[in-house]
Design a protein around this motif. Structure first.
Motif, mmCIF file in Angstrom:
data_model
loop_
_atom_site.group_PDB
_atom_site.id
_atom_site.type_symbol
_atom_site.label_atom_id
_atom_site.label_comp_id
_atom_site.label_asym_id
_atom_site.label_seq_id
_atom_site.Cartn_x
_atom_site.Cartn_y
_atom_site.Cartn_z
ATOM 1 N N ALA A 1 0.834 -1.206 0.000
ATOM 2 C CA ALA A 1 0.000 0.000 0.000
ATOM 3 C C ALA A 1 0.864 1.251 0.000
ATOM 4 N N ARG A 2 0.433 2.237 -0.738
ATOM 5 C CA ARG A 2 1.133 3.516 -0.782
ATOM 6 C C ARG A 2 0.220 4.701 -0.465
ATOM 7 N N ARG A 3 -1.081 4.523 -0.705
ATOM 8 C CA ARG A 3 -2.012 5.636 -0.467
ATOM 9 C C ARG A 3 -3.152 5.149 0.429
ATOM 10 N N ALA B 1 5.825 8.259 8.577
ATOM 11 C CA ALA B 1 6.913 7.366 8.995
ATOM 12 C C ALA B 1 6.966 6.110 8.138
ATOM 13 N N MET B 2 5.808 5.690 7.610
ATOM 14 C CA MET B 2 5.752 4.483 6.771
ATOM 15 C C MET B 2 5.890 4.815 5.293
ATOM 16 N N GLY B 3 6.054 6.099 4.968
ATOM 17 C CA GLY B 3 6.167 6.496 3.576
ATOM 18 C C GLY B 3 4.853 6.461 2.827
ATOM 19 N N VAL C 1 -5.773 1.434 0.498
ATOM 20 C CA VAL C 1 -6.381 0.887 1.718
ATOM 21 C C VAL C 1 -7.237 1.966 2.369
ATOM 22 N N LEU C 2 -8.094 1.524 3.304
ATOM 23 C CA LEU C 2 -9.025 2.440 3.976
ATOM 24 C C LEU C 2 -8.925 2.279 5.490
ATOM 25 N N LEU C 3 -8.879 3.400 6.173
ATOM 26 C CA LEU C 3 -8.868 3.440 7.629
ATOM 27 C C LEU C 3 -10.124 4.189 8.075
ATOM 28 N N VAL C 4 -10.974 3.527 8.860
ATOM 29 C CA VAL C 4 -12.231 4.132 9.304
ATOM 30 C C VAL C 4 -12.133 4.508 10.775
#
Length: 331
Positions: A161-163, A194-196, A224-227
């Motif tokens: 994952a990058r975005r 920190a994870m780029g 990816v998605l963070l809720v």
């Protein structure tokens, strides 16, 4: 009639009115004030009742519960809280933040038990965690302070994952909750840097805006998605999980309830435990405890859940190391 029989008869006659009054004494009433809708939170109401049961109270047997749901219409909360005060309930249970504020504004006398993910001291709910003071106490969870941890777990599952797209909460609400949200955003942004990773912040206030947000995610080609936690997102969890699956978007959510409807991963505190503790505190207050003498409970139970069925559907390989750390793996 003997003297003993006469005394026994007299004693029984004197005791009868007392027994009759005890038998017909009204049950205490608990007011339950919530900003959401009843259906998505039915399992949590069950957990609340369990807590009451642990304290010796069973609904319809020796306690009554008056439910007031705002149906996500926050402007209804002040009147709903005032209605419970007019009902002269023995204790008000209120959650989340705006419901707590409405209850506090409605009464300084009736005990209030809350559950919140906002720091209750900075929000002004209590004077301190150990000595709440006043008529308010409750349960403090850390659901808005775990964004960096969730992002780390998501990156471990999807190392390419990058975005990242992050569902934040609408910018309307009490200042303390917005402050907590901003802190969660900053934590997530620092962790992403920190994870780029590049992170895009999105928000939605309605079901239609959730649909629009997913269109934006697709346009920006997020991996990816963070809720983040939010009453709206919790109540619309089926919609959010379904859209993520439609778009084949690996996602991590704040509560196990998302995994139970097909969400890929969740990390956060246990809402069931939170509501159960509210029930226990409400029961203790019904027995005579004062809110000022009950320290605010802090969450100690965190859950990491992986839905393997969803992972397979998305073509993801869950490592043994990751699954071994999960508190529950849904097959």
């Amino acid at each position: 009639m003997t003297r003993r029989e006469f005394i026994t008869l007299l004693g029984g006659a004197a005791a009868w009115p007392l027994a009759a009054r005890a038998q017909h004494a009204p049950m205490p009433v608990v007011g339950f004030l919530h900003s959401g809708s009843s259906e998505p939170y039915a399992h949590l109401v069950t957990a609340f009742r369990q807590g009451l049961n642990e304290a010796g109270y069973v609904e319809h047997r020796n306690v009554a519960i008056e439910y007031r749901w705002a149906e996500t219409q926050q402007d209804r909360l002040p009147e709903l809280a005032a209605d419970l005060v007019r009902r002269r309930v023995a204790v008000i249970v209120a959650t989340p933040g705006r419901a707590i504020l409405a209850a506090k504004a409605a009464t300084a006398d009736i005990p209030i038990v809350f559950a919140t993910g906002t720091d209750p001291v900075s929000a002004g709910f209590v004077a301190s965690l150990n000595r709440p003071s006043g008529n308010v106490t409750g349960v403090y969870t850390f659901i808005t302070a775990l964004a960096a941890k969730r992002l780390g777990l998501l990156r471990e599952l999807v190392p390419t994952a990058r975005r990242v797209a992050m569902f934040a909460t609408p910018t309307t609400g009490d200042a303390a909750f917005i402050g907590n949200l901003e802190a969660a955003k900053e934590d997530a942004q620092a962790a992403a840097a920190a994870m780029g990773l590049t992170i895009d912040m999105l928000s939605a206030s309605t079901s239609r805006e959730i649909d629009a947000a997913f269109a934006t995610i697709a346009h920006k080609r997020a991996d990816v998605l963070l809720v983040n936690p939010s009453p709206l997102y919790i109540s619309r969890r089926v919609q959010i999980v379904s859209l993520a699956m439609r778009d084949r978007l690996p996602a991590i959510y704040p509560l196990r309830e998302f995994a139970e409807v097909g969400g890929l991963m969740t990390y956060g505190t246990s809402q069931r435990d939170e509501y159960r503790k509210m029930g226990v505190y409400a029961g203790r207050i019904l027995k005579g405890a004062k809110p000022a003498d009950l320290p605010v409970e802090q969450s100690t139970k965190f859950e990491f859940i992986i839905n393997l069925q969803t992972a397979r559907a998305l073509g993801l390989d869950v490592s043994h190391s990751l699954s071994a750390r999960a508190d529950e793996v849904i097959e």
